[in-house]
Scaffold this motif. Structure first.
Motif, PDB file in Angstrom:
ATOM      1  N   ARG A 129       0.856  -1.178   0.000  1.00 16.20           N
ATOM      2  CA  ARG A 129       0.000   0.000   0.000  1.00 16.20           C
ATOM      3  C   ARG A 129       0.900   1.238   0.000  1.00 16.20           C
ATOM      4  NH1 ARG A 129      -3.131  -3.483  -0.918  1.00 16.20           N
ATOM      5  NH2 ARG A 129      -5.101  -3.970   0.159  1.00 16.20           N
ATOM      6  N   TYR A 130       0.427   2.273  -0.643  1.00 16.02           N
ATOM      7  CA  TYR A 130       1.210   3.492  -0.761  1.00 16.02           C
ATOM      8  C   TYR A 130       0.508   4.644  -0.048  1.00 16.02           C
ATOM      9  CZ  TYR A 130       3.279   0.586  -4.358  1.00 16.02           C
ATOM     10  OH  TYR A 130       3.865  -0.463  -5.014  1.00 16.02           O
ATOM     11  N   TYR A 131       1.279   5.572   0.485  1.00 13.22           N
ATOM     12  CA  TYR A 131       0.705   6.732   1.154  1.00 13.22           C
ATOM     13  C   TYR A 131       1.578   7.958   0.859  1.00 13.22           C
ATOM     14  CZ  TYR A 131       4.331   5.728   4.659  1.00 13.22           C
ATOM     15  OH  TYR A 131       5.534   5.485   5.292  1.00 13.22           O
ATOM     16  N   TYR A 132       0.951   9.116   0.921  1.00 16.76           N
ATOM     17  CA  TYR A 132       1.635  10.362   0.587  1.00 16.76           C
ATOM     18  C   TYR A 132       2.563  10.799   1.724  1.00 16.76           C
ATOM     19  CZ  TYR A 132      -1.534  10.822  -3.360  1.00 16.76           C
ATOM     20  OH  TYR A 132      -2.219  10.605  -4.533  1.00 16.76           O
ATOM     21  N   THR A 133       3.757  11.229   1.337  1.00 16.94           N
ATOM     22  CA  THR A 133       4.745  11.656   2.332  1.00 16.94           C
ATOM     23  C   THR A 133       5.187  13.099   2.123  1.00 16.94           C
ATOM     24  OG1 THR A 133       6.539  10.803   0.933  1.00 16.94           O
ATOM     25  CG2 THR A 133       5.623   9.303   2.603  1.00 16.94           C
ATOM     26  N   LYS A 134       4.777  13.710   1.009  1.00 17.86           N
ATOM     27  CA  LYS A 134       5.187  15.079   0.715  1.00 17.86           C
ATOM     28  C   LYS A 134       3.965  15.977   0.595  1.00 17.86           C
ATOM     29  CE  LYS A 134       9.602  13.999  -1.478  1.00 17.86           C
ATOM     30  NZ  LYS A 134      10.468  14.212  -2.665  1.00 17.86           N
TER      31      LYS A 134
ATOM     32  N   LEU B 152      -6.072   4.605   4.218  1.00 17.15           N
ATOM     33  CA  LEU B 152      -5.120   3.521   4.436  1.00 17.15           C
ATOM     34  C   LEU B 152      -5.019   3.173   5.917  1.00 17.15           C
ATOM     35  CD1 LEU B 152      -2.817   1.584   3.785  1.00 17.15           C
ATOM     36  CD2 LEU B 152      -1.255   3.549   3.789  1.00 17.15           C
ATOM     37  N   ALA B 153      -4.940   4.193   6.771  1.00 21.59           N
ATOM     38  CA  ALA B 153      -4.822   3.951   8.209  1.00 21.59           C
ATOM     39  C   ALA B 153      -5.994   3.137   8.736  1.00 21.59           C
ATOM     40  CB  ALA B 153      -4.723   5.280   8.954  1.00 21.59           C
ATOM     41  N   TYR B 154      -7.190   3.443   8.250  1.00 23.19           N
ATOM     42  CA  TYR B 154      -8.358   2.711   8.720  1.00 23.19           C
ATOM     43  C   TYR B 154      -8.491   1.337   8.060  1.00 23.19           C
ATOM     44  CZ  TYR B 154      -9.840   6.541  11.631  1.00 23.19           C
ATOM     45  OH  TYR B 154      -9.894   7.484  12.629  1.00 23.19           O
ATOM     46  N   GLU B 155      -7.889   1.160   6.881  1.00 23.27           N
ATOM     47  CA  GLU B 155      -7.818  -0.196   6.329  1.00 23.27           C
ATOM     48  C   GLU B 155      -6.938  -1.058   7.221  1.00 23.27           C
ATOM     49  OE1 GLU B 155      -6.457  -2.890   2.480  1.00 23.27           O
ATOM     50  OE2 GLU B 155      -5.779  -0.810   2.618  1.00 23.27           O
ATOM     51  N   ILE B 156      -5.824  -0.506   7.670  1.00 24.80           N
ATOM     52  CA  ILE B 156      -4.919  -1.239   8.557  1.00 24.80           C
ATOM     53  C   ILE B 156      -5.641  -1.609   9.854  1.00 24.80           C
ATOM     54  CG2 ILE B 156      -2.850  -0.981   9.994  1.00 24.80           C
ATOM     55  CD1 ILE B 156      -1.619   0.593   7.641  1.00 24.80           C
ATOM     56  N   LYS B 157      -6.499  -0.710  10.331  1.00 22.51           N
ATOM     57  CA  LYS B 157      -7.285  -0.989  11.532  1.00 22.51           C
ATOM     58  C   LYS B 157      -8.497  -1.873  11.232  1.00 22.51           C
ATOM     59  CE  LYS B 157      -6.184   3.248  14.082  1.00 22.51           C
ATOM     60  NZ  LYS B 157      -5.916   2.635  15.411  1.00 22.51           N
ATOM     61  N   GLU B 158      -8.679  -2.208   9.957  1.00 19.54           N
ATOM     62  CA  GLU B 158      -9.801  -3.033   9.483  1.00 19.54           C
ATOM     63  C   GLU B 158     -11.157  -2.395   9.804  1.00 19.54           C
ATOM     64  OE1 GLU B 158      -9.372  -7.148  10.554  1.00 19.54           O
ATOM     65  OE2 GLU B 158      -7.665  -7.394   9.195  1.00 19.54           O
ATOM     66  N   ASP B 159     -11.184  -1.074   9.773  1.00 24.02           N
ATOM     67  CA  ASP B 159     -12.442  -0.322   9.872  1.00 24.02           C
ATOM     68  C   ASP B 159     -12.757   0.174   8.466  1.00 24.02           C
ATOM     69  OD1 ASP B 159     -14.535   1.428  10.292  1.00 24.02           O
ATOM     70  OD2 ASP B 159     -13.691   2.304  12.117  1.00 24.02           O
ATOM     71  N   PHE B 160     -13.426  -0.686   7.694  1.00 24.45           N
ATOM     72  CA  PHE B 160     -13.607  -0.393   6.277  1.00 24.45           C
ATOM     73  C   PHE B 160     -14.657   0.684   6.021  1.00 24.45           C
ATOM     74  CE2 PHE B 160     -11.844  -4.711   6.450  1.00 24.45           C
ATOM     75  CZ  PHE B 160     -10.692  -4.491   5.721  1.00 24.45           C
ATOM     76  N   ASP B 161     -15.591   0.853   6.931  1.00 23.47           N
ATOM     77  CA  ASP B 161     -16.570   1.940   6.783  1.00 23.47           C
ATOM     78  C   ASP B 161     -15.863   3.293   6.857  1.00 23.47           C
ATOM     79  OD1 ASP B 161     -18.801   0.293   6.455  1.00 23.47           O
ATOM     80  OD2 ASP B 161     -19.108   0.103   8.614  1.00 23.47           O
ATOM     81  N   LYS B 162     -14.993   3.459   7.847  1.00 19.15           N
ATOM     82  CA  LYS B 162     -14.247   4.709   7.976  1.00 19.15           C
ATOM     83  C   LYS B 162     -13.276   4.892   6.809  1.00 19.15           C
ATOM     84  CE  LYS B 162     -13.667   7.128  11.340  1.00 19.15           C
ATOM     85  NZ  LYS B 162     -14.162   8.499  11.712  1.00 19.15           N
ATOM     86  N   ALA B 163     -12.665   3.798   6.385  1.00 23.36           N
ATOM     87  CA  ALA B 163     -11.730   3.876   5.261  1.00 23.36           C
ATOM     88  C   ALA B 163     -12.444   4.367   4.002  1.00 23.36           C
ATOM     89  CB  ALA B 163     -11.093   2.513   5.019  1.00 23.36           C
TER      90      ALA B 163
END
Length: 323
Positions: free
Chosen positions: A222-227, A273-284
């Motif tokens: 998974r990719y996430y923005y860093t800049k 992405l953070a909420y996918e990791i937490k497996e909260d797909f509604d929030k994701a």
């Protein structure tokens, strides 16, 4: 260089440059993602035996045939017998490690010659008697193993046929042919390379089949923005420390500031992405919608991944039920 070749070279360069630029402004994290199996087993089929029905008994002439075949093709003599054992052993290992079923017996169960001819299914009365003897709910049987090995590349290709027997309803739950391959570049001389390649391909075939009948984990990037803004850069440091809650705080601050729509879209994407990791797909999904609304073009493809994961939850839970 022709004009056509120049165009192809230019196109390849553009794609490569795009990938480099994309990776330079994105961080990467990896998830162990569980996906549903292709087959749903009955909940009360949770203790099994693994049987190698491809076993060849001594004195029936099959060894002579296999030896002649090996001499003519250059394949390892009795390589299929060696590889099928590897396939069954790996299937047993996968069952033992699984949270879906238990392995009743570690040894390879031998059947009489009349029961193992060709790839004909095992008769129901034989299945019943085996399961009753060992106290198993069903059988996973390797019924065909056919390999081709290539000395020039130290590789092998294997075709296996697997069946799952369910004596409670006296039926075959699944039967499926798996094609698998493997390379072997080990310098070990204890086992010839042809045998090792066949063994690895057989074991891999067992893994592919097991993933068909039991929900399995895959390692996905998974990719996430860093800049971007100060908050996005600060969140990057939190992610590197494994502090996703702190990263969520920074990304939420960025979405609330609403000073820059582009940065808002990046932060919302990262929150998904953070909420996918937490497996909260509604929030994701809520956050990926925000990212999409902010004009983030990458949000659409990621949204499809999240929707697919959410849709699999109920099926995975059902497939993992045991009675």
């Amino acid at each position: 260089m022709t004009n056509n070749m120049k165009k192809k070279f230019y196109s390849f360069g553009v794609v490569l440059l795009t990938l480099v630029l994309f990776q330079s402004c994105m961080g990467t994290t990896y998830l162990n993602v569980r996906h549903a199996a292709q087959i749903s087993l009955p909940a009360d089929l949770d203790s099994v035996l693994v049987i190698n029905k491809t076993k060849v008994e001594k004195g029936k002439g099959n060894q002579v045939f296999n030896a002649l075949e090996g001499l003519m093709t250059g394949e390892p003599i009795l390589g299929d017998k060696y590889g099928s054992k590897s396939a069954v052993k790996n299937m047993q290992k996968l069952v033992i490690e699984s949270d879906r079923m238990d392995l009743i017996h570690n040894d390879i169960i031998n059947l009489g010659l009349k029961d193992i001819s060709g790839d004909t299914p095992i008769k129901s009365d034989i299945i019943d008697s085996i399961c009753e003897e060992y106290g198993a709910d069903g059988l996973i049987a390797l019924e065909l193993f056919d390999s081709d090995s290539y000395n020039s590349t130290n590789s092998a290709e294997v075709k296996t046929l697997w069946r799952v027997y369910y004596p409670d309803e006296r039926k075959i739950i699944d039967e499926y042919i798996v094609h698998s391959g493997a390379n072997n570049f080990s310098l070990s001389v204890l086992v010839p390379s042809g045998y090792r390649a066949i063994s690895k391909a057989g074991a891999y075939g067992a893994e592919l089949y097991f993933n068909r009948i039991v929900p399995n984990f895959t390692r996905e990037a998974r990719y996430y923005y860093t800049k971007g803004s100060h908050e996005i850069k600060a969140a990057k440091k939190s992610v590197k420390l494994g502090n996703w809650d702190q990263a969520i705080y920074y990304w939420e601050v960025e979405t609330e500031s609403q000073t820059n729509q582009k940065n808002e879209g990046k932060a919302a994407y990262n929150l998904a992405l953070a909420y996918e990791i937490k497996e909260d797909f509604d929030k994701a999904l809520e956050w990926i919608d925000v990212s999409e609304a902010a004009g983030n073009m990458k949000a659409t493809s990621y949204k499809a991944i999240l929707q697919n994961r959410k849709s699999e939850i109920a099926l995975i839970q059902d497939q993992l039920k045991r009675e």
